[in-house]
Design a protein around this motif. Structure first.
Motif, PDB file in Angstrom:
ATOM      1  N   GLN A  63       0.854  -1.182   0.000  1.00 49.49           N
ATOM      2  CA  GLN A  63       0.000   0.000   0.000  1.00 49.49           C
ATOM      3  C   GLN A  63       0.891   1.233   0.000  1.00 49.49           C
ATOM      4  N   VAL A  64       0.698   2.106  -0.971  1.00 48.97           N
ATOM      5  CA  VAL A  64       1.564   3.269  -1.144  1.00 48.97           C
ATOM      6  C   VAL A  64       0.724   4.531  -0.967  1.00 48.97           C
ATOM      7  N   GLN A  65       1.261   5.477  -0.210  1.00 48.54           N
ATOM      8  CA  GLN A  65       0.547   6.736   0.010  1.00 48.54           C
ATOM      9  C   GLN A  65       1.558   7.882  -0.007  1.00 48.54           C
ATOM     10  N   ILE A  66       1.356   8.843  -0.879  1.00 46.48           N
ATOM     11  CA  ILE A  66       2.292   9.965  -1.004  1.00 46.48           C
ATOM     12  C   ILE A  66       1.510  11.270  -1.081  1.00 46.48           C
ATOM     13  N   GLU A  67       2.153  12.359  -0.678  1.00 47.07           N
ATOM     14  CA  GLU A  67       1.567  13.692  -0.810  1.00 47.07           C
ATOM     15  C   GLU A  67       2.225  14.399  -1.986  1.00 47.07           C
ATOM     16  N   VAL A  68       1.407  15.036  -2.797  1.00 48.57           N
ATOM     17  CA  VAL A  68       1.888  15.653  -4.028  1.00 48.57           C
ATOM     18  C   VAL A  68       1.453  17.119  -4.058  1.00 48.57           C
ATOM     19  N   LEU A  69       2.393  18.003  -4.400  1.00 55.16           N
ATOM     20  CA  LEU A  69       2.085  19.433  -4.535  1.00 55.16           C
ATOM     21  C   LEU A  69       1.938  19.769  -6.015  1.00 55.16           C
ATOM     22  N   ARG A  70       0.782  20.322  -6.376  1.00 52.09           N
ATOM     23  CA  ARG A  70       0.537  20.742  -7.747  1.00 52.09           C
ATOM     24  C   ARG A  70       0.224  22.241  -7.738  1.00 52.09           C
ATOM     25  N   TYR A  71       0.449  22.880  -8.867  1.00 54.13           N
ATOM     26  CA  TYR A  71       0.120  24.303  -9.004  1.00 54.13           C
ATOM     27  C   TYR A  71      -1.023  24.436  -9.999  1.00 54.13           C
ATOM     28  N   LEU A  72      -2.191  24.838  -9.480  1.00 51.67           N
ATOM     29  CA  LEU A  72      -3.377  25.018 -10.303  1.00 51.67           C
ATOM     30  C   LEU A  72      -3.567  26.504 -10.560  1.00 51.67           C
ATOM     31  N   ARG A  73      -3.356  26.894 -11.814  1.00 49.00           N
ATOM     32  CA  ARG A  73      -3.435  28.308 -12.201  1.00 49.00           C
ATOM     33  C   ARG A  73      -2.507  29.160 -11.345  1.00 49.00           C
ATOM     34  N   GLY A  74      -1.340  28.593 -11.083  1.00 49.12           N
ATOM     35  CA  GLY A  74      -0.331  29.317 -10.336  1.00 49.12           C
ATOM     36  C   GLY A  74      -0.481  29.258  -8.831  1.00 49.12           C
ATOM     37  N   VAL A  75      -1.547  28.599  -8.343  1.00 54.14           N
ATOM     38  CA  VAL A  75      -1.779  28.519  -6.891  1.00 54.14           C
ATOM     39  C   VAL A  75      -1.370  27.134  -6.403  1.00 54.14           C
ATOM     40  N   PRO A  76      -0.534  27.052  -5.340  1.00 56.02           N
ATOM     41  CA  PRO A  76      -0.127  25.741  -4.821  1.00 56.02           C
ATOM     42  C   PRO A  76      -1.313  24.994  -4.232  1.00 56.02           C
ATOM     43  N   TYR A  77      -1.378  23.691  -4.524  1.00 53.83           N
ATOM     44  CA  TYR A  77      -2.491  22.868  -4.067  1.00 53.83           C
ATOM     45  C   TYR A  77      -1.957  21.485  -3.724  1.00 53.83           C
ATOM     46  N   TRP A  78      -2.419  20.929  -2.587  1.00 51.36           N
ATOM     47  CA  TRP A  78      -1.911  19.648  -2.107  1.00 51.36           C
ATOM     48  C   TRP A  78      -2.907  18.524  -2.368  1.00 51.36           C
ATOM     49  N   PHE A  79      -2.369  17.371  -2.799  1.00 52.50           N
ATOM     50  CA  PHE A  79      -3.163  16.162  -2.999  1.00 52.50           C
ATOM     51  C   PHE A  79      -2.468  14.996  -2.301  1.00 52.50           C
ATOM     52  N   GLU A  80      -3.266  14.023  -1.919  1.00 49.24           N
ATOM     53  CA  GLU A  80      -2.730  12.766  -1.391  1.00 49.24           C
ATOM     54  C   GLU A  80      -3.088  11.662  -2.379  1.00 49.24           C
ATOM     55  N   VAL A  81      -2.083  10.965  -2.899  1.00 46.61           N
ATOM     56  CA  VAL A  81      -2.292   9.905  -3.884  1.00 46.61           C
ATOM     57  C   VAL A  81      -1.978   8.572  -3.218  1.00 46.61           C
ATOM     58  N   SER A  82      -2.941   7.636  -3.283  1.00 50.57           N
ATOM     59  CA  SER A  82      -2.774   6.329  -2.646  1.00 50.57           C
ATOM     60  C   SER A  82      -2.973   5.231  -3.671  1.00 50.57           C
ATOM     61  N   TYR A  83      -2.202   4.158  -3.497  1.00 50.09           N
ATOM     62  CA  TYR A  83      -2.305   2.971  -4.348  1.00 50.09           C
ATOM     63  C   TYR A  83      -2.565   1.767  -3.438  1.00 50.09           C
ATOM     64  N   PHE A  84      -3.644   1.005  -3.733  1.00 48.08           N
ATOM     65  CA  PHE A  84      -3.992  -0.154  -2.916  1.00 48.08           C
ATOM     66  C   PHE A  84      -4.122  -1.376  -3.825  1.00 48.08           C
ATOM     67  N   PRO A  85      -3.452  -2.479  -3.508  1.00 50.23           N
ATOM     68  CA  PRO A  85      -3.685  -3.715  -4.265  1.00 50.23           C
ATOM     69  C   PRO A  85      -5.099  -4.223  -4.019  1.00 50.23           C
TER      70      PRO A  85
END
Length: 575
Positions: free
Chosen positions: A325-347
């Protein structure tokens, strides 16, 4: 929390079916979804069923049966529970007979959300059954008209009557089997299991409904058996197509369960080769926003991921396929604004335990990240509160060294030591109300898990001492001791004052309840003697009057004493 979208649990072919009814209720029995077939058939009950109790469309005599079916369904979430229910017909006293299958809808945590009910109209078969029972002279014609197979067995299990549908389902000719005993036909349409069920139903004399697989015709049938003194009357309906559709529904439910058991946000079920097996509405909307196209089943997931996400996917997807089980936090820039997401992978595994793919969950955690910043701000406020209390508060580690102390504690050590105790200094260096050895013993007990609270009088002041163990955030391990000292001298003074007042009030109460009652009783008795004295004993009467005067003086003296005691009692409580 937003209400779940119950419609997603209903397959499209059921939604648009012209044969099957489909409804979904929540746990309170309120309609949350009905398909077009149900709405059209029972629209006379109301233009909109949503929000109404599901009982509005059920015969009152069947309410209890329906409730018991729901209870059984919720008690066995993985089981489909069949039931026969009557429903009203507009402008008539008759009712529609319908057969239903209830199943429990579960969320991602296996918590019941509601009940899915799939049914169809069996009124024709029911009417045919009634006509067969009431109109014996027309039974042959009626039986040939109905769409169900018909079988009538006598008390000795002999075959008395069948129809053409039965012949086709069992692949038997009536002229070859009429009059014969059903057990004689074992292996020729009647298997051992079916014969055993029919015998049991006849002995128990209870209506029964069960499914059976017919080997000769390779058909699944639903058999309804009505026992009577004349034998068994059986109606056999071909449910092979229903079984196929049910299997399709179960497959769809398994896919949906795999997605929604993983998370509640943007969800995708990805096959072993990276192909999209299923996805939810949020995932599709995200793809439209980021890539400008909708997700399609069977396509490669990489065709729909943003360019800057491909590297992370290619790194973590194989790890999930290995069972991690993998879980990571990812920072993306939406229209120049920083935005945080959590991406998880589950078998994800199927019912047999075989790996069928990976559930990918993309969760918006931007609000949580912002909250973390707010929490840091709140920590400063908590520290201000911690330092504003009048109680001296020390936090000690397991080695009894001071890790933290509030403002009141620093002032106390300043007054006793001439300097405030510093972080890291041994707490046993502090001049305690008890001996250092006794304090060390107490603290050792607290570190072992005990809570100690006592009061001590020292230097003309009363102190309340509280020692408690401090646990880590998961409460799995003791990490230190909370030591609190509170000056309770004023409270003790008030307690002593109240105790003295209580003693004086007890004395006053005793005089009132015993002394006054004695004198009053004596006076009343003497008055009674005076009233009833003999005319010949005037001297006796005067003696009674003298005694009354004496008791009255005693009573007056006691009243003066009570008043004197009351004047010495300060009955006001000053905080």
């Amino acid at each position: 929390m937003a209400s779940p979208n119950f419609e997603i649990f209903v397959p499209d072919f059921i939604k648009n079916s012209t044969v099957y009814f489909a409804i979904v209720t929540d746990l309170e029995g309120v309609y949350q979804y009905v398909n077009k077939r149900f709405q059209a058939r029972f629209d006379f009950l109301g233009s909109d069923f949503i929000g109404k109790s599901f009982m509005v469309g059920i015969h009152p005599d069947d309410h209890l049966i329906c409730l018991e079916t729901v209870k059984s369904c919720l008690a066995h979430p993985g089981r489909i529970v069949p039931v026969f229910l009557r429903k009203p017909v507009k402008g008539q006293k008759e009712h529609v007979w319908s057969h239903w299958e209830f199943s429990t809808l579960l969320d991602e945590n296996q918590v019941p959300l509601g009940v899915l009910c799939i049914g169809h109209d069996i009124t024709d078969a029911e009417k045919a059954t009634r006509k067969a029972q009431e109109l014996a002279e027309r039974v042959e014609t009626i039986l040939e008209e109905i769409s169900d197979g018909f079988l009538h067995l006598g008390v000795n299990m002999e075959i008395r009557r069948i129809n053409s549908k039965f012949e086709r389902l069992f692949e038997l000719d009536r002229k070859d089997i009429l009059g014969k005993s059903a057990p004689e036909l074992e292996g020729k349409g009647f298997n051992e299991n079916l014969l055993q069920k029919l015998s049991t139903i006849f002995l128990e004399n209870q209506l029964a409904v069960f499914e059976e697989f017919l080997v000769p015709s390779k058909k699944w049938v639903l058999i309804t058996v009505y026992p009577s003194n004349a034998g068994l009357t059986c109606f056999i309906r071909d449910i092979t197509e229903e079984k196929r559709r049910k299997a399709h529904i179960e497959l769809s439910e398994n896919k949906l369960k795999a997605v929604y058991d993983s998370t509640v946000d943007s969800n995708l079920l990805i096959g072993l080769e990276g192909e999209i097996l299923n996805f939810n509405r949020v995932a599709n909307e995200t793809s439209l926003r980021t890539k400008g196209k909708e997700l399609t089943l069977g396509s490669s997931i990489e065709d729909f991921l943003p360019e800057d996400s491909l590297e992370g996917f290619r790194e973590n997807f194989p790890r999930a396929l290995e069972g991690n089980q993998v879980q990571i936090e990812v920072l993306r820039y939406l229209r120049g604004v920083p935005y945080w997401f959590e991406v998880s992978y589950f078998p994800v595994r199927d019912a047999s335990g075989s790996l069928m793919g990976v559930a990918m969950n993309i969760k918006d955690i931007n609000a949580r990240k912002l909250t973390e910043l707010e929490l840091k701000e709140s920590q400063g406020m908590l520290n201000a509160i911690y330092n504003s209390t009048s109680e001296a508060w020390f936090f000690l580690d397991k080695e009894l060294k001071i890790k933290s102390s509030n403002k009141a504690a620093k002032l106390l050590t300043q007054s006793l030591l001439g300097r405030p105790m510093t972080i890291g200094e041994s707490f046993l260096d502090f001049p305690h109300l008890n001996s250092t050895k006794e304090v060390a013993s107490y603290l050792k007990q607290v570190i072992a898990g005990s809570k100690i609270n006592f009061q001590k009088f020292q230097d003309s002041r009363w102190w309340d001492i509280l020692m408690e163990p401090v646990f880590d955030s998961e409460r799995s391990e003791i990490i230190g001791v909370s030591y609190i000292m509170k000056d309770i001298s004023l409270m003790k003074e008030n307690e002593d004052r109240i105790l003295k007042q209580n003693e004086l009030l007890k004395e006053i109460t005793w005089y009132q309840s015993h002394g006054l009652r004695r004198y009053v009783a004596n006076i009343l008795a003497l008055c009674d003697l005076v009233i009833n004295y003999s005319q010949d004993s005037e001297q006796e009467r005067e003696e009674f009057i003298s005694m009354i005067l004496a008791e009255s003086k005693n009573l007056d003296s006691l009243i003066h004493k009570i008043v004197a005691l009351s004047s010495h009692a300060d009955l006001r409580f000053e905080k």
